[in-house]
Design an enzyme around this catalytic site. Structure first.
Site, PDB file in Angstrom:
ATOM      1  N   GLY A  29       0.835  -1.199   0.000  1.00 19.60           N
ATOM      2  CA  GLY A  29       0.000   0.000   0.000  1.00 19.60           C
ATOM      3  C   GLY A  29       0.867   1.245   0.000  1.00 19.60           C
ATOM      4  O   GLY A  29       2.092   1.169   0.101  1.00 19.60           O
ATOM      5  N   SER A  30       0.222   2.390  -0.106  1.00 17.11           N
ATOM      6  CA  SER A  30       0.978   3.639  -0.243  1.00 17.11           C
ATOM      7  C   SER A  30       1.752   3.978   1.032  1.00 17.11           C
ATOM      8  O   SER A  30       2.862   4.524   0.951  1.00 17.11           O
ATOM      9  CB  SER A  30       0.027   4.780  -0.615  1.00 17.11           C
ATOM     10  OG  SER A  30      -1.001   4.900   0.342  1.00 17.11           O
ATOM     11  N   THR A  31       1.220   3.657   2.203  1.00 17.05           N
ATOM     12  CA  THR A  31       1.944   3.949   3.451  1.00 17.05           C
ATOM     13  C   THR A  31       3.140   3.000   3.591  1.00 17.05           C
ATOM     14  O   THR A  31       4.247   3.431   3.922  1.00 17.05           O
ATOM     15  CB  THR A  31       1.005   3.808   4.671  1.00 17.05           C
ATOM     16  OG1 THR A  31      -0.261   4.410   4.355  1.00 17.05           O
ATOM     17  CG2 THR A  31       1.586   4.472   5.886  1.00 17.05           C
ATOM     18  N   ASP A  83       3.186  -2.728   8.328  1.00 16.07           N
ATOM     19  CA  ASP A  83       2.193  -2.702   7.250  1.00 16.07           C
ATOM     20  C   ASP A  83       1.182  -1.591   7.500  1.00 16.07           C
ATOM     21  O   ASP A  83       0.994  -1.152   8.644  1.00 16.07           O
ATOM     22  CB  ASP A  83       1.473  -4.067   7.174  1.00 16.07           C
ATOM     23  CG  ASP A  83       0.837  -4.331   5.820  1.00 16.07           C
ATOM     24  OD1 ASP A  83       0.752  -3.398   4.988  1.00 16.07           O
ATOM     25  OD2 ASP A  83       0.416  -5.487   5.584  1.00 16.07           O
ATOM     26  N   GLY A  84       0.522  -1.177   6.455  1.00 12.91           N
ATOM     27  CA  GLY A  84      -0.555  -0.194   6.569  1.00 12.91           C
ATOM     28  C   GLY A  84      -1.861  -0.885   6.918  1.00 12.91           C
ATOM     29  O   GLY A  84      -1.916  -2.093   7.164  1.00 12.91           O
ATOM     30  N   ASP A  86      -6.419  -0.249   6.269  1.00 13.65           N
ATOM     31  CA  ASP A  86      -7.510   0.577   5.752  1.00 13.65           C
ATOM     32  C   ASP A  86      -8.328   1.166   6.888  1.00 13.65           C
ATOM     33  O   ASP A  86      -8.944   2.220   6.740  1.00 13.65           O
ATOM     34  CB  ASP A  86      -8.402  -0.251   4.821  1.00 13.65           C
ATOM     35  CG  ASP A  86      -7.616  -0.729   3.626  1.00 13.65           C
ATOM     36  OD1 ASP A  86      -7.125   0.126   2.867  1.00 13.65           O
ATOM     37  OD2 ASP A  86      -7.438  -1.951   3.471  1.00 13.65           O
ATOM     38  N   GLY A  98      -7.433  -3.295   1.100  1.00 13.28           N
ATOM     39  CA  GLY A  98      -7.782  -2.292   0.092  1.00 13.28           C
ATOM     40  C   GLY A  98      -6.871  -2.369  -1.120  1.00 13.28           C
ATOM     41  O   GLY A  98      -7.277  -2.078  -2.246  1.00 13.28           O
ATOM     42  N   GLY A  99      -5.639  -2.795  -0.883  1.00  7.71           N
ATOM     43  CA  GLY A  99      -4.689  -2.958  -1.986  1.00  7.71           C
ATOM     44  C   GLY A  99      -4.699  -4.366  -2.563  1.00  7.71           C
ATOM     45  O   GLY A  99      -3.914  -4.684  -3.457  1.00  7.71           O
ATOM     46  N   GLU A 105      -0.581 -10.659   3.256  1.00 12.13           N
ATOM     47  CA  GLU A 105      -0.363  -9.789   4.422  1.00 12.13           C
ATOM     48  C   GLU A 105      -0.693 -10.537   5.715  1.00 12.13           C
ATOM     49  O   GLU A 105       0.019 -10.413   6.715  1.00 12.13           O
ATOM     50  CB  GLU A 105      -1.232  -8.533   4.312  1.00 12.13           C
ATOM     51  CG  GLU A 105      -0.732  -7.564   3.254  1.00 12.13           C
ATOM     52  CD  GLU A 105      -1.658  -6.389   3.026  1.00 12.13           C
ATOM     53  OE1 GLU A 105      -1.147  -5.329   2.630  1.00 12.13           O
ATOM     54  OE2 GLU A 105      -2.880  -6.520   3.217  1.00 12.13           O
TER      55      GLU A 105
END
Ligand code: 5RP
Length: 230
Positions: A29-31, A83-84, A86, A98-99, A105
């Site tokens: 994910g983006s984070t 990890d990020g 949602d 979400g990704g 994960e």
């Protein structure tokens, strides 16, 4: 402050938990990607870690930036996963996926001694369910599995649209070769019971409720960073 800056701030704090020699689960994910960029800079400066990526997308970024990778087969026990998410609540129950990387994960998080979530303040909720719950399902029997999910969730008083995730007009395919159903149940007051009900459906491969996996969350907001622990 822009959203990217908050993600970088959370990622930078997470990096302080990474010690030399660690076996690291690396999120998606983006984070998580901001974390990979900071991690790569540390690696370039001499930090030695070995990473297990939670998606092909993360693996590619790690390779591009020179972060050494291994597999969970070669390194089945990890020290730490970053990890990020949602969505997360005060008990560090999460919604992830979400990704589209929820299966890997969750496997990586479960193989780790510790999971730290990095997120911005917008991800924190009182009760999970504002974000549609990703449910990874086998492609075989999609409609039957969807009906079973509708029935099982209705038994728990949950209802709402369940949509097949699309990408560029085609069904999104996960790294494991499965579909994702995004279930807009709304508020999920009893995630544990829903989790058990979903696991009981044969076509369900995994779902995005991460319960009892994260032990800390680093939350970046306009007023600074706070760390939640359980
Ligand atoms: C991917 C995930 C991500 O961690 C989640 O979607 C958060 O992503 P982002 O940091 O881009 O908001 O679960 O499957």
């Amino acid at each position: 402050m822009d959203a990217r800056k908050l993600k970088i701030e959370a990622a930078a704090v997470a990096l302080t938990y990474v010690d030399d020699g660690m076996r690291l689960g690396i999120g998606t994910g983006s984070t998580a990607e901001e974390f990979v960029r900071l991690l790569a800079a540390k690696v370039a400066g001499g930090l030695t870690i070995i990473g297990v990526p939670t998606s092909e997308r993360t693996a590619q970024l790690c390779r591009e930036l020179g972060v050494s990778l291994t597999t969970l087969d070669e390194t089945p026990e990890l020290d730490l996963t970053i990890d990020g998410a949602d969505e997360l609540d005060g008990t560090l129950s999460l919604i992830k996926g979400g990704g589209g990387a929820l299966l890997r994960e969750k496997i990586v998080a479960a193989a780790s001694n510790k999971m730290i979530v990095i997120a911005d303040e917008t991800k924190v909720v009182e009760t999970l369910g504002r974000f549609p719950l990703p449910i990874e399902v086998n492609r075989f029997g999609l409609e039957a599995t969807k009906i079973a999910i509708i029935k099982a969730s209705a038994d728990l008083g949950l209802a709402g649209p369940i949509a097949l995730r699309l990408k560029e007009g085609e069904p999104f395919i996960t790294d494991g070769g499965h579909y994702i159903l995004d279930a807009s149940f709304g508020s999920i007051p009893d995630p544990k019971t829903l989790s058990c009900a979903l696991y009981a459906i044969p076509g369900v491969v995994e779902h995005g409720l991460f319960l009892g996996l994260a032990s800390a969350a680093i939350i970046a907001g306009v007023d600074g960073i706070r760390t939640l622990t359980v």
